[in-house]
Scaffold this motif. Structure first.
Motif, mmCIF file in Angstrom:
data_model
loop_
_atom_site.group_PDB
_atom_site.id
_atom_site.type_symbol
_atom_site.label_atom_id
_atom_site.label_comp_id
_atom_site.label_asym_id
_atom_site.label_seq_id
_atom_site.Cartn_x
_atom_site.Cartn_y
_atom_site.Cartn_z
ATOM 1 N N CYS A 85 36.455 -113.730 -18.914
ATOM 2 C CA CYS A 85 37.156 -112.455 -18.988
ATOM 3 C C CYS A 85 36.572 -111.626 -20.119
ATOM 4 O O CYS A 85 36.340 -112.145 -21.212
ATOM 5 C CB CYS A 85 38.654 -112.667 -19.206
ATOM 6 S SG CYS A 85 39.566 -111.148 -19.506
ATOM 7 N N GLU A 86 36.331 -110.355 -19.833
ATOM 8 C CA GLU A 86 35.937 -109.400 -20.872
ATOM 9 C C GLU A 86 36.816 -108.160 -20.764
ATOM 10 O O GLU A 86 37.211 -107.763 -19.663
ATOM 11 C CB GLU A 86 34.467 -108.961 -20.692
ATOM 12 C CG GLU A 86 33.450 -110.015 -21.041
ATOM 13 C CD GLU A 86 32.036 -109.466 -20.904
ATOM 14 O OE1 GLU A 86 31.104 -110.223 -21.176
ATOM 15 O OE2 GLU A 86 31.885 -108.276 -20.528
ATOM 16 N N ILE A 87 37.129 -107.578 -21.895
ATOM 17 C CA ILE A 87 37.841 -106.303 -21.933
ATOM 18 C C ILE A 87 37.003 -105.316 -22.723
ATOM 19 O O ILE A 87 36.607 -105.590 -23.852
ATOM 20 C CB ILE A 87 39.242 -106.447 -22.574
ATOM 21 C CG1 ILE A 87 40.073 -107.482 -21.808
ATOM 22 C CG2 ILE A 87 39.964 -105.110 -22.598
ATOM 23 C CD1 ILE A 87 41.427 -107.751 -22.417
ATOM 24 N N ARG A 88 36.717 -104.176 -22.114
ATOM 25 C CA ARG A 88 35.903 -103.157 -22.775
ATOM 26 C C ARG A 88 36.682 -101.843 -22.806
ATOM 27 O O ARG A 88 37.459 -101.542 -21.903
ATOM 28 C CB ARG A 88 34.573 -102.960 -22.042
ATOM 29 C CG ARG A 88 33.664 -104.186 -22.106
ATOM 30 C CD ARG A 88 32.377 -103.972 -21.326
ATOM 31 N NE ARG A 88 31.500 -105.127 -21.429
ATOM 32 C CZ ARG A 88 30.534 -105.253 -22.342
ATOM 33 N NH1 ARG A 88 30.337 -104.256 -23.214
ATOM 34 N NH2 ARG A 88 29.779 -106.322 -22.393
ATOM 35 N N ASP A 89 36.462 -101.060 -23.869
ATOM 36 C CA ASP A 89 37.151 -99.782 -23.985
ATOM 37 C C ASP A 89 36.393 -98.704 -23.219
ATOM 38 O O ASP A 89 35.400 -98.972 -22.537
ATOM 39 C CB ASP A 89 37.360 -99.395 -25.448
ATOM 40 C CG ASP A 89 36.054 -99.176 -26.202
ATOM 41 O OD1 ASP A 89 35.003 -99.017 -25.544
ATOM 42 O OD2 ASP A 89 36.104 -99.158 -27.445
ATOM 43 N N SER A 90 36.862 -97.455 -23.345
ATOM 44 C CA SER A 90 36.290 -96.366 -22.563
ATOM 45 C C SER A 90 34.853 -96.050 -22.956
ATOM 46 O O SER A 90 34.131 -95.393 -22.215
ATOM 47 C CB SER A 90 37.154 -95.107 -22.731
ATOM 48 O OG SER A 90 37.236 -94.756 -24.105
ATOM 49 N N LEU A 91 34.403 -96.497 -24.123
ATOM 50 C CA LEU A 91 33.024 -96.294 -24.557
ATOM 51 C C LEU A 91 32.146 -97.496 -24.239
ATOM 52 O O LEU A 91 31.046 -97.636 -24.757
ATOM 53 C CB LEU A 91 32.988 -95.996 -26.058
ATOM 54 C CG LEU A 91 33.730 -94.729 -26.497
ATOM 55 C CD1 LEU A 91 33.665 -94.579 -28.005
ATOM 56 C CD2 LEU A 91 33.157 -93.501 -25.804
ATOM 57 N N SER B 233 43.578 -118.329 -22.698
ATOM 58 C CA SER B 233 44.081 -118.682 -24.025
ATOM 59 C C SER B 233 43.758 -117.570 -25.011
ATOM 60 O O SER B 233 42.872 -116.751 -24.787
ATOM 61 C CB SER B 233 43.435 -119.992 -24.492
ATOM 62 O OG SER B 233 42.028 -119.839 -24.560
ATOM 63 N N GLY B 234 44.493 -117.534 -26.099
ATOM 64 C CA GLY B 234 44.251 -116.531 -27.123
ATOM 65 C C GLY B 234 44.984 -115.241 -26.810
ATOM 66 O O GLY B 234 45.667 -115.104 -25.798
ATOM 67 N N ALA B 235 44.865 -114.292 -27.673
ATOM 68 C CA ALA B 235 45.521 -113.003 -27.513
ATOM 69 C C ALA B 235 44.611 -111.913 -28.063
ATOM 70 O O ALA B 235 43.757 -112.171 -28.912
ATOM 71 C CB ALA B 235 46.859 -112.986 -28.248
ATOM 72 N N TRP B 236 44.810 -110.713 -27.563
ATOM 73 C CA TRP B 236 44.026 -109.581 -28.030
ATOM 74 C C TRP B 236 44.942 -108.372 -28.182
ATOM 75 O O TRP B 236 45.765 -108.092 -27.320
ATOM 76 C CB TRP B 236 42.922 -109.266 -27.023
ATOM 77 C CG TRP B 236 42.273 -107.919 -27.262
ATOM 78 C CD1 TRP B 236 41.384 -107.583 -28.233
ATOM 79 C CD2 TRP B 236 42.501 -106.725 -26.493
ATOM 80 N NE1 TRP B 236 41.036 -106.270 -28.137
ATOM 81 C CE2 TRP B 236 41.704 -105.706 -27.066
ATOM 82 C CE3 TRP B 236 43.291 -106.413 -25.395
ATOM 83 C CZ2 TRP B 236 41.684 -104.412 -26.587
ATOM 84 C CZ3 TRP B 236 43.261 -105.127 -24.896
ATOM 85 C CH2 TRP B 236 42.463 -104.148 -25.485
ATOM 86 N N ALA B 237 44.815 -107.687 -29.290
ATOM 87 C CA ALA B 237 45.594 -106.479 -29.539
ATOM 88 C C ALA B 237 44.629 -105.325 -29.736
ATOM 89 O O ALA B 237 43.686 -105.427 -30.521
ATOM 90 C CB ALA B 237 46.480 -106.656 -30.774
ATOM 91 N N PRO B 238 44.814 -104.222 -29.035
ATOM 92 C CA PRO B 238 43.894 -103.087 -29.164
ATOM 93 C C PRO B 238 44.037 -102.416 -30.522
ATOM 94 O O PRO B 238 45.121 -102.380 -31.100
ATOM 95 C CB PRO B 238 44.324 -102.151 -28.035
ATOM 96 C CG PRO B 238 45.778 -102.469 -27.819
ATOM 97 C CD PRO B 238 45.910 -103.945 -28.082
ATOM 98 N N ASP B 239 42.938 -101.880 -31.002
ATOM 99 C CA ASP B 239 42.968 -101.122 -32.254
ATOM 100 C C ASP B 239 43.373 -99.673 -32.036
ATOM 101 O O ASP B 239 43.891 -99.030 -32.938
ATOM 102 C CB ASP B 239 41.588 -101.162 -32.923
ATOM 103 C CG ASP B 239 41.215 -102.570 -33.372
ATOM 104 O OD1 ASP B 239 42.140 -103.317 -33.746
ATOM 105 O OD2 ASP B 239 40.023 -102.902 -33.332
ATOM 106 N N GLU B 240 43.097 -99.149 -30.841
ATOM 107 C CA GLU B 240 43.378 -97.751 -30.562
ATOM 108 C C GLU B 240 43.969 -97.622 -29.164
ATOM 109 O O GLU B 240 43.744 -98.467 -28.301
ATOM 110 C CB GLU B 240 42.105 -96.910 -30.650
ATOM 111 C CG GLU B 240 41.453 -96.897 -32.032
ATOM 112 C CD GLU B 240 40.182 -96.060 -32.034
ATOM 113 O OE1 GLU B 240 39.814 -95.579 -30.944
ATOM 114 O OE2 GLU B 240 39.581 -95.908 -33.105
#
Length: 794
Positions: A19-25, A51-58
Motif C-alpha cells: 500500500c502507498e499513499i501519495r498526496d496531490s503533488l 499494520s501501522g498508522a498514518w496521519a496527514p500533515d496537511e
C-alpha cells in the motif's frame, strides 16, 4: 479495503499486499506491507488490514494505491486498486463567543472522555411526561421539565427545559410547545434546522442543539429520557435520545443513541453512542450528522457557537459546515464557559418619542452576573448617571429618565460591571462616551409642521424610507420622523399640520389600532380655517378593515379610521377585486403594471400613466361615512373620490382589477386625506414618487408654509462627493452655522454617527454600512439643516 477476484492464477496461502499513499503533488506520504495467512480458493474474497498508522500533515486530496504481489497471475489487470480520498480540517476546539463559551471534543488533548451514561432503563420519558398524553414520537416538544437544580446558561439560572424529539432542547419559553390536548400538541416540535445559522435562528431561544435533525421515536422502540443524579453542588441531569431513527428514508435494525449531560457548574457534555444507521431513500444523507446542526445559542439569538451546521439553499441540500466535524460514534463534545468577557448588551435602539418621561430598556447578560449597571445620559448639561428602575427576568434592565422638555436631544450610553473576580466592565457603545446613542423628544421644533410616521419593521428591504427621505429632500421640507410601531401609546403633538404615514403590509393588531387612534385624534383637531392633512400609503389596510367591518367590529380603530375618516371601501376577491389589483388572486409575487391618474385626482395630471412593480395593492372603492359612524365625525356626507386606477398588468396586458380604484382622496373641510394601496417604493420611477409627494404638499397648501431651508444652499452646508463611496467631506459656513454638531440617520431613523464639531470641515466614513440613502442633520445655535447622503459603497 476489500479486494475481490484476484484472477485465475494459482493462489498460494501467502499473499503479500503493498500500500502507498501519495498526496496531490505525487509525494509518497505512507507505505506499508501486510501479509494475509491462510488458504484461499480461486475467486475468494479476503479482508486485509494494514499494520501501522498514518496521519496527514496537511489537508488535501490523497491517492491510495493497493496492489498484490502475485507470480503466475494470468490476469494482472485487476491486481491494482487506486482510490482518491480527501483529508479535511477537523475543528476540535471553538470559541469563545461574546459570553465566553467554548467547546472541546474528545479528539483533542485534554478533551472530555467519552463515557456513555445509559438511563434507558431508569430515566423518565419526556414524551410521556405530561399527564394524560398519548405517545407521539414525531416533531413533539415536551412541556417544561425540571432540572432538579438551577442550571446557569448565558448568565441566567434555568430551572427547567423543553426537549424535542428532533434532537434539541430549549431553555426558555418559546412558541413551539403546545399544551396537551391543544390542537397540534403532537406536531409542535421544530425539525427545520437549516433555516438560519446558529447563532441567529430567532425562533429558538436558549437553544441546545445536540443532534438537531428530522428524527422519529417509534412507540415501543424509541423514546427521550431524562434523569438527575448527585447531590449539591455536583448534581447533573442526563437527557438521552434513545433508539430513534431519521424520519425520512429507511433503515432496518439500527437506531440513533445520543445524549446531553447538564452539570450544575454550567458545563454541557454531548455524547454520541451511535449516529450511523445506513439510512437510505432520502433526498439528503443523514449518517454521521450529515444533515444535522450541533451548537448552542442564547435567548436573543445573537451569541452562540456552531460545531456543525447543515447548509440548504433554495430548499436543496448542500452539505454541512465544517465537513471535518461530522460526528463519529463515541464522540464527546464539552461546552464550557470561562468568564473573561465584559457584560454583553442587547439593544434594539430607541427612536424619537412624544413621551416627556421616557424609559430606556436594554438586556445585559454576563455569566457571573451583573454587579453594577448604569445609564449615562446628557440632555445638554453634561453626563448624568442613573441605575435601573426595574429589572425583569431574565436580563432586561429598565431606566426611567426624568421629565424632559420637547425639542430636546437625549444622548446616552450604558455601562455595566460583572461579578467575576476580575470585575470586567463593558459599555454600549464600546468606546462610550466618545460615541453614544441618541433620540429626540418630538417635536424637534414647534415650527416643524410635517411628521413622517414610518414603519420600523415592515420596510423589509430598507427601500421605502429612503424613497420618502429623497422625495422630502427634493422639496426642501423640514420634518420630524417617528416609528409608529415602537410605542404602545402616544399622542401626536399639536404643532404638526401634515402627517405622511406608510406601512408596507399592515396588520390588524394593537400597533395598527394605536396608530389609527392617534391619527383620528390628529384629524379631529382640524378646522375649516386650519385643516389637518394626512397622506397614507399602506397595503392591507382596506383588506383588514373590510374583514373586521364584515364581522361588525365597528369599535376597532383600524375599521373606523378607514371607513369613517378615509371614507374608503374594499372590493373583495370574487367580485373582481382582492389583495392584488395588478396580478390577481393567483399571483403571489411581484408583477409589472401601471396605474392611471383620473380626471378628478388632486395629484398628478389627468390620464398620466405611472409604471409600477407591485406585489399586492388592494382594490379600493369610494364612499361616504357609514351610518354607524355618522354621529361621531364631522361632514359625514362628503364622499371620497377616485384618484388612481389600475391600468396595465399581466393579464393580456391589463391589470386584474382594470380601472378599479387603488388611491382615494377626500376633502373633509377640516382635513384632507390621500390614501393609496401602493407603498411608494413600488412606483418604478423616482421622478413619479417625487411628483406624488410634491403635489401632495401643494394640495395640502403647504407651498407657502415651507420654511427656507439651506439644504439646497451650498454656502451654508456643502457635502462632497455625493453620491460617495462611503467617505463624505462636509463643509459648514462659520457665519451662518456657528457651534455646529452633525448626526447621520440610517433608513430606520436610528443615529449611526454623531459628533460635536470643533472645526467647520469634517470627513466622515460610513463605508462599513450598507449602500443606500442616509440623512445628515447639521444643527447649530439657531437652525437645523438636513441633507441626504447617497452611499454607493457595496
Amino acid at each position: 479495503f476489500t479486494i475481490k477476484n484476484f484472477g485465475t492464477a494459482e493462489i498460494t496461502d501467502n499473499i503479500q499486499l503493498s500500500c502507498e499513499i501519495r498526496d496531490s503533488l505525487d509525494v509518497l506520504a505512507y507505505s506499508a506491507l501486510s501479509t494475509y495467512l491462510g488458504g484461499l480458493a480461486v475467486n475468494a474474497t479476503a479482508q486485509v488490514s494494514f499494520s501501522g498508522a498514518w496521519a496527514p500533515d496537511e489537508i488535501g486530496i490523497y491517492s491510495v494505491k493497493i496492489w498484490t504481489d502475485l507470480t503466475g497471475d494470468v490476469n494482472p489487470v485487476n491486481d491494482t486498486m487506486i482510490i482518491e480520498t480527501e483529508v479535511v480540517q477537523h475543528y476540535g476546539t471553538g470559541g469563545p463567543d461574546a459570553m465566553g463559551y467554548q467547546w472541546i471534543d474528545n479528539y483533542e488533548p485534554n478533551g472530555p472522555e467519552y463515557n456513555w451514561i445509559d438511563i434507558s432503563e431508569t430515566g423518565e420519558s419526556a414524551i410521556m411526561y405530561e399527564p394524560g398524553v398519548s405517545f407521539a414520537g414525531d416533531d413533539n416538544m415536551s412541556p417544561p421539565i425540571p432540572f432538579g437544580f438551577n442550571f446557569p446558561y448565558y448568565g441566567i439560572d434555568r430551572d427547567s427545559f423543553y426537549v424535542d424529539t428532533n434532537g434539541e432542547i430549549l431553555l426558555a419559553d418559546n412558541t413551539w410547545y403546545n399544551h396537551y390536548p391543544n390542537v397540534g400538541w403532537n406536531y409542535d416540535g421544530n425539525m427545520f434546522n437549516y433555516i438560519t445559522p446558529i447563532p441567529g435562528e430567532n425562533s429558538m431561544p436558549a437553544l441546545i442543539a445536540v443532534f438537531w435533525d428530522d428524527l422519529h421515536a417509534d412507540a415501543g422502540t424509541g423514546d427521550v429520557y431524562f434523569q438527575t443524579f448527585g447531590t449539591a453542588p455536583d448534581r447533573y441531569c442526563v437527557v438521552q435520545w434513545n433508539n430513534l431513527r431519521f424520519h425520512p428514508g429507511s433503515v432496518i435494525d439500527t437506531t440513533l443513541c445520543f445524549e446531553a449531560i447538564f452539570y450544575e457548574t454550567g458545563d454541557i457534555l454531548f455524547q454520541y453512542k451511535n449516529v450511523v444507521l445506513g439510512q437510505s431513500g432520502s433526498v439528503a444523507p443523514h449518517d454521521n450528522g450529515r444533515s444535522s446542526t450541533i451548537g448552542i445559542q442564547n435567548d436573543t439569538y445573537d451569541i452562540g457557537l456552531s460545531y456543525l451546521f447543515e447548509l440548504v439553499e433554495n430548499q436543496s441540500y448542500i452539505g454541512v459546515e465544517p465537513i471535518g466535524n461530522l460526528i463519529q460514534n463515541e464522540t464527546a463534545i464539552l461546552f464550557f464557559n470561562i468568564d473573561n468577557q465584559a457584560p454583553f448588551f442587547t439593544f434594539d435602539g430607541k427612536g424619537n418619542t412624544f413621551d416627556n418621561t421616557p424609559e430606556v430598556k436594554v438586556k445585559i447578560a454576563d455569566m457571573s452576573g451583573i454587579q453594577y449597571d448604569t445609564l449615562y445620559y446628557d440632555i445638554g448639561n453634561g453626563w448624568q448617571a442613573i441605575t435601573h428602575s426595574n429589572f425583569t427576568e431574565p436580563d432586561l434592565y429598565t431606566y426611567q429618565l426624568p421629565e424632559i422638555p420637547n425639542s430636546t436631544t437625549v444622548n446616552y450610553y450604558f455601562a455595566a460591571t460583572d461579578n467575576s473576580g476580575e470585575h470586567y466592565r463593558g459599555t454600549m457603545p464600546e468606546n462610550a462616551p466618545v460615541e453614544y446613542i441618541s433620540f429626540e423628544i418630538l417635536p424637534t421644533s414647534e415650527n416643524v409642521k410635517v411628521l413622517l410616521a414610518y414603519s420600523g419593521s415592515q420596510d423589509y428591504n430598507n427601500i421605502e424610507f429612503d424613497k420618502y427621505i429623497a422625495a422630502f429632500d427634493s422639496q426642501s421640507i423640514t420634518y420630524d420622523i417617528y416609528n409608529w410601531e415602537e410605542y404602545n401609546s402616544y399622542r401626536i403633538t399639536d404643532n404638526y399640520d401634515i402627517i405622511f404615514m406608510y406601512g408596507r403590509s399592515m396588520g390588524h393588531g394593537t400597533e395598527e389600532d394605536t396608530l389609527c387612534l392617534a391619527l383620528m385624534e390628529f384629524l379631529d383637531k382640524g378646522t375649516n380655517e386650519n385643516p389637518k392633512n394626512i397622506f397614507t400609503a399602506a397595503d392591507d389596510i382596506a383588506n383588514n378593515a373590510y374583514a373586521l367591518y364584515s364581522y361588525q367590529m365597528y369599535d376597532r380603530p383600524l375599521v373606523k379610521f378607514y371607513y369613517a375618516y378615509l371614507r374608503g371601501r374594499y372590493i373583495p376577491t370574487g367580485n373582481g377585486g382582492g389583495t392584488d389589483g395588478i396580478g390577481g388572486p393567483t399571483i403571489y409575487d411581484y408583477s409589472e403594471g401601471s396605474i392611471l391618474i383620473t380626471d378628478e385626482s388632486v395629484i398628478g395630471n389627468a390620464n398620466q400613466e405611472l409604471p409600477t412593480y407591485s406585489n399586492s395593492p388592494d382594490v379600493l372603492n369610494v364612499g361616504a361615512c357609514p351610518e354607524v359612524y355618522q354621529n361621531e365625525v364631522l361632514n359625514p356626507e362628503i364622499s371620497s373620490i377616485t384618484a388612481f386606477i389600475f391600468e396595465d398588468g399581466p393579464i393580456s396586458g391589463q391589470a386584474y382589477a382594470y380601472h378599479d380604484a387603488c388611491a382615494l382622496s377626500l376633502d373633509n373641510l377640516i382635513y384632507k386625506s390621500f390614501f393609496t394601496s401602493f407603498d411608494i417604493s413600488q412606483f418604478t420611477n423616482d421622478d413619479d414618487i417625487n411628483m406624488i409627494i410634491q403635489e401632495a404638499f401643494v394640495w395640502f397648501d403647504y407651498t407657502t408654509g415651507i420654511e427656507p431651508n439651506p439644504i439646497s444652499d451650498e454656502q451654508f452646508v456643502t457635502v462632497y462627493p455625493n453620491p460617495g463611496n462611503g467617505i463624505f467631506n462636509i463643509e459648514i459656513s462659520n457665519k451662518e452655522m456657528p457651534n455646529s454638531s452633525i448626526q447621520i440617520f440610517n433608513s430606520q431613523g436610528k443615529i449611526i454617527f454623531q459628533k460635536e464639531l470643533s472645526d467647520y470641515t469634517e470627513t466622515i466614513d460610513i463605508s462599513n454600512f450598507d449602500k443606500g440613502i442616509y440623512l445628515l442633520k447639521v444643527t447649530s445655535e439657531n437652525k437645523s439643516i438636513f441633507k441626504k447622503l447617497i452611499n454607493v459603497h457595496p
